[in-house]
Design a protein around this motif. Structure first.
Motif, PDB file in Angstrom:
ATOM      1  N   GLY A 234       0.814  -1.207   0.000  1.00  0.00           N
ATOM      2  CA  GLY A 234       0.000   0.000   0.000  1.00  0.00           C
ATOM      3  C   GLY A 234       0.848   1.258   0.000  1.00  0.00           C
ATOM      4  N   GLU A 235       0.168   2.382  -0.174  1.00  0.00           N
ATOM      5  CA  GLU A 235       0.866   3.658  -0.286  1.00  0.00           C
ATOM      6  C   GLU A 235       1.559   4.051   1.019  1.00  0.00           C
ATOM      7  N   VAL A 236       2.758   4.588   0.870  1.00  0.00           N
ATOM      8  CA  VAL A 236       3.500   5.130   2.010  1.00  0.00           C
ATOM      9  C   VAL A 236       3.103   6.590   2.180  1.00  0.00           C
ATOM     10  N   GLU A 237       2.699   6.938   3.387  1.00  0.00           N
ATOM     11  CA  GLU A 237       2.244   8.301   3.658  1.00  0.00           C
ATOM     12  C   GLU A 237       3.370   9.191   4.155  1.00  0.00           C
ATOM     13  N   GLN A 238       4.140   8.692   5.122  1.00  0.00           N
ATOM     14  CA  GLN A 238       5.131   9.532   5.799  1.00  0.00           C
ATOM     15  C   GLN A 238       6.426   8.755   6.012  1.00  0.00           C
ATOM     16  N   ILE A 239       7.543   9.474   5.938  1.00  0.00           N
ATOM     17  CA  ILE A 239       8.857   8.843   6.092  1.00  0.00           C
ATOM     18  C   ILE A 239       9.724   9.693   7.014  1.00  0.00           C
ATOM     19  N   SER A 240      10.389   9.019   7.919  1.00  0.00           N
ATOM     20  CA  SER A 240      11.403   9.649   8.763  1.00  0.00           C
ATOM     21  C   SER A 240      12.730   8.976   8.452  1.00  0.00           C
ATOM     22  N   GLY A 241      13.700   9.746   7.947  1.00  0.00           N
ATOM     23  CA  GLY A 241      14.921   9.139   7.469  1.00  0.00           C
ATOM     24  C   GLY A 241      16.189   9.710   8.078  1.00  0.00           C
ATOM     25  N   LEU A 242      17.208   8.886   8.096  1.00  0.00           N
ATOM     26  CA  LEU A 242      18.565   9.297   8.447  1.00  0.00           C
ATOM     27  C   LEU A 242      19.493   8.793   7.351  1.00  0.00           C
ATOM     28  N   ALA A 243      20.418   9.629   6.919  1.00  0.00           N
ATOM     29  CA  ALA A 243      21.369   9.250   5.881  1.00  0.00           C
ATOM     30  C   ALA A 243      22.739   9.797   6.257  1.00  0.00           C
ATOM     31  N   LYS A 244      23.776   9.034   5.927  1.00  0.00           N
ATOM     32  CA  LYS A 244      25.116   9.439   6.334  1.00  0.00           C
ATOM     33  C   LYS A 244      26.155   8.968   5.314  1.00  0.00           C
ATOM     34  N   ILE A 245      27.170   9.806   5.098  1.00  0.00           N
ATOM     35  CA  ILE A 245      28.323   9.419   4.292  1.00  0.00           C
ATOM     36  C   ILE A 245      29.321   8.720   5.204  1.00  0.00           C
ATOM     37  N   LEU A 246      29.591   7.461   4.936  1.00  0.00           N
ATOM     38  CA  LEU A 246      30.561   6.696   5.716  1.00  0.00           C
ATOM     39  C   LEU A 246      31.962   6.774   5.116  1.00  0.00           C
ATOM     40  N   LEU A 374       7.436   8.617 -10.745  1.00  0.00           N
ATOM     41  CA  LEU A 374       7.604   9.832  -9.946  1.00  0.00           C
ATOM     42  C   LEU A 374       7.277   9.571  -8.481  1.00  0.00           C
ATOM     43  N   ARG A 375       6.258   8.786  -8.220  1.00  0.00           N
ATOM     44  CA  ARG A 375       5.895   8.492  -6.833  1.00  0.00           C
ATOM     45  C   ARG A 375       6.991   7.688  -6.130  1.00  0.00           C
ATOM     46  N   ASP A 376       7.548   6.694  -6.823  1.00  0.00           N
ATOM     47  CA  ASP A 376       8.664   5.937  -6.250  1.00  0.00           C
ATOM     48  C   ASP A 376       9.842   6.863  -5.964  1.00  0.00           C
ATOM     49  N   LEU A 377      10.105   7.776  -6.884  1.00  0.00           N
ATOM     50  CA  LEU A 377      11.219   8.706  -6.720  1.00  0.00           C
ATOM     51  C   LEU A 377      10.977   9.639  -5.542  1.00  0.00           C
ATOM     52  N   ALA A 378       9.741  10.126  -5.417  1.00  0.00           N
ATOM     53  CA  ALA A 378       9.419  11.021  -4.310  1.00  0.00           C
ATOM     54  C   ALA A 378       9.587  10.317  -2.965  1.00  0.00           C
ATOM     55  N   ALA A 379       9.180   9.065  -2.882  1.00  0.00           N
ATOM     56  CA  ALA A 379       9.348   8.318  -1.633  1.00  0.00           C
ATOM     57  C   ALA A 379      10.827   8.147  -1.309  1.00  0.00           C
ATOM     58  N   SER A 380      11.625   7.878  -2.329  1.00  0.00           N
ATOM     59  CA  SER A 380      13.061   7.694  -2.117  1.00  0.00           C
ATOM     60  C   SER A 380      13.723   8.990  -1.663  1.00  0.00           C
ATOM     61  N   PHE A 381      13.391  10.084  -2.330  1.00  0.00           N
ATOM     62  CA  PHE A 381      13.950  11.378  -1.922  1.00  0.00           C
ATOM     63  C   PHE A 381      13.428  11.814  -0.555  1.00  0.00           C
ATOM     64  N   ALA A 382      12.263  11.301  -0.162  1.00  0.00           N
ATOM     65  CA  ALA A 382      11.735  11.654   1.156  1.00  0.00           C
ATOM     66  C   ALA A 382      12.690  11.222   2.270  1.00  0.00           C
ATOM     67  N   ILE A 383      13.390  10.113   2.076  1.00  0.00           N
ATOM     68  CA  ILE A 383      14.382   9.678   3.064  1.00  0.00           C
ATOM     69  C   ILE A 383      15.443  10.756   3.240  1.00  0.00           C
ATOM     70  N   LEU A 384      15.961  11.258   2.127  1.00  0.00           N
ATOM     71  CA  LEU A 384      17.043  12.233   2.162  1.00  0.00           C
ATOM     72  C   LEU A 384      16.546  13.607   2.594  1.00  0.00           C
ATOM     73  N   GLU A 385      15.336  13.962   2.189  1.00  0.00           N
ATOM     74  CA  GLU A 385      14.763  15.245   2.618  1.00  0.00           C
ATOM     75  C   GLU A 385      14.525  15.244   4.121  1.00  0.00           C
ATOM     76  N   SER A 386      14.022  14.142   4.635  1.00  0.00           N
ATOM     77  CA  SER A 386      13.779  14.032   6.076  1.00  0.00           C
ATOM     78  C   SER A 386      15.087  14.157   6.848  1.00  0.00           C
ATOM     79  N   GLU A 388      17.745  15.654   5.845  1.00  0.00           N
ATOM     80  CA  GLU A 388      18.280  17.004   5.652  1.00  0.00           C
ATOM     81  C   GLU A 388      17.633  18.017   6.588  1.00  0.00           C
ATOM     82  N   ILE A 389      16.304  17.937   6.756  1.00  0.00           N
ATOM     83  CA  ILE A 389      15.609  18.951   7.556  1.00  0.00           C
ATOM     84  C   ILE A 389      15.250  18.453   8.955  1.00  0.00           C
ATOM     85  N   ASN A 390      15.631  17.218   9.233  1.00  0.00           N
ATOM     86  CA  ASN A 390      15.504  16.669  10.587  1.00  0.00           C
ATOM     87  C   ASN A 390      14.065  16.641  11.088  1.00  0.00           C
ATOM     88  N   ARG A 391      13.190  16.163  10.239  1.00  0.00           N
ATOM     89  CA  ARG A 391      11.798  15.925  10.647  1.00  0.00           C
ATOM     90  C   ARG A 391      11.155  14.932   9.688  1.00  0.00           C
TER      91      ARG A 391
END
Length: 416
Positions: A234-246, A374-386, A388-391
């Protein structure tokens, strides 16, 4: 026979043999309403490598062992293996190919940063377009591609082979049949693997440069994951993400361990994400191209109110276990099997290509059209956007462009 669809290929890349194999599979099943009439590559010899058997440079060596079954290790093929009744033109400028070549559509295997730059002028010229995943270098670039397709009444698809494979289809059927009840949780993850701790992924340095690859694994294979997640759970509504350069630098080494290529890495090589689904389920994703020592993997699990799908196994509360593909083959209606796998074609690349051709010839909507890409891409970028802005962010916020802080640098670089 239906009117022939002439196709130009943009980007004679390492993934091209898997796509040529797909076209060959379609031919072997009687689908021969297409011809590849033009090839475009930045270096002419890269196109000559694929045009005709016995000509051009030798095939590239695979970047990953063939025994893995990875599409990047597909055996080399030539256009002449498909058909020899057309003279395949070669271009080094895709804009020139779009203007001059005898083509009705383009199939884009080029690096991600090329997708929008090739797709938009092609769509504006009335050509149909399929692009490799990920859909675009940024969500805004993807929206512009969609607008061009809609304005010019052209087909726009993303080559999302994972959507069509029998494992994905079988999981969706098992869930639809109610075997595991209401979906409650999704989990997947792993650290390390073939590209860890610091290899250049697929020997393509652009994957580690933000303005060329968009992001690291969150984009490169995140779109695969989200397409399957959205289709099955089913559709993903909200994402909280952390990303790091190792690893700030990544390398390619020869058999003796000597460094033969290096790139400065400015995209994440590990991401973690918590998911909130529209249906109330929750999820967790973890993936890393980094990780020293030994890799660890938890695979994929979908948990419901009556059981779970763990890997390829259906496991119910009573302890019973069934292989999901075997269960699908045994119990699914033949009409559904025929819909999912026409003429018993099961190769995901072939099925995505057939979907594209059918959309052009019959106007049949593709399950992996531009909107899905586009929807798959938006979900993927949501990880990085989250991150970046810490929410937490919603996928809608990212898809609409309301949240685009991480992507700002990319969009400015391309003047979007």
């Amino acid at each position: 026979m239906a009117e022939r669809i002439n196709i130009g290929i943009v980007g004679c890349a390492r993934i091209m043999p898997a796509h040529l194999r797909a076209y060959k599979i379609l031919q072997e099943h009687g689908i021969d309403n297409f011809r590849i009439t033009a090839l475009c590559a930045r270096q002419r010899e890269d196109a000559e490598r694929f045009r005709k058997r016995g000509e051009g440079p030798p095939p590239r060596q695979p970047v990953i062992p063939p025994e893995t079954g990875d599409p990047l290790a597909a055996p080399h093929m030539y256009i002449s293996d498909l058909h020899d009744d057309v003279e395949v033109e070669i271009y080094t400028d895709y804009r020139e190919m779009i203007q001059k070549a005898n083509i009705d559509a383009i199939d884009v295997y080029a690096s991600l940063f090329v997708h929008h730059d090739a797709a938009i002028p092609a769509l504006e010229a009335g050509k149909h377009v399929m692009v490799e995943k990920p859909f675009a270098i940024s969500v805004k670039a993807g929206r512009l591609m969609l607008e061009a397709a809609e304005k010019n009444n052209c087909v726009l698809c993303v080559a999302e082979n994972a959507h069509y494979n029998i494992g994905t289809r079988s999981i969706r059927w098992v869930i639809d049949q109610g075997y595991i009840g209401d979906i409650q949780m999704y989990v997947s993850g792993g650290v390390g693997g073939f590209w860890s701790p610091d290899k250049i992924v697929a020997q393509t340095p652009w994957r580690h440069q933000k303005v060329l690859g968009g992001g690291g694994g969150a984009i490169d294979h995140g779109v695969h994951q989200f397409n399957v997640i959205r289709y099955t759970c089913g559709e993903v509504e909200q994402i909280s993400g952390l990303a790091k350069i190792l690893e700030p630098m990544r390398y390619t080494r020869d058999a003796e361990g000597n460094i033969i290529a290096e790139v400065e890495n400015d995209v994440e090589d590990v991401f973690m994400a918590l998911l909130k689904f529209e249906n109330g389920a929750v999820g967790q994703m973890l993936s890393s191209w980094g990780g020293h020592g030994e890799s660890i993997g938890m695979g994929r699990g979908i948990y419901g109110s009556k059981g779970c799908i763990k890997g390829g196994q259906l496991i119910l509360d009573d302890g019973s276990k069934n292989d999901v593909v075997e269960l699908f083959n045994e119990k699914a209606d033949q009409s559904l099997k025929d819909k999912f796998f026409p003429m018993e074609i099961t190769d995901g690349f072939a099925l995505e290509t057939l979907s594209f051709l059918n959309a052009i010839e019959h106007g049949t909507p593709s399950e992996t059209d531009g909107k899905e890409g586009l929807r798959d891409l938006a979900a993927s970028f949501a990880i990085l956007e989250s991150s970046e802005i810490n929410r937490p962010v919603t996928v809608d916020e990212v898809e609409s462009g309301e949240v685009a802080e991480y992507q700002k640098e990319i969009d400015e670089y391309y003047g979007l």
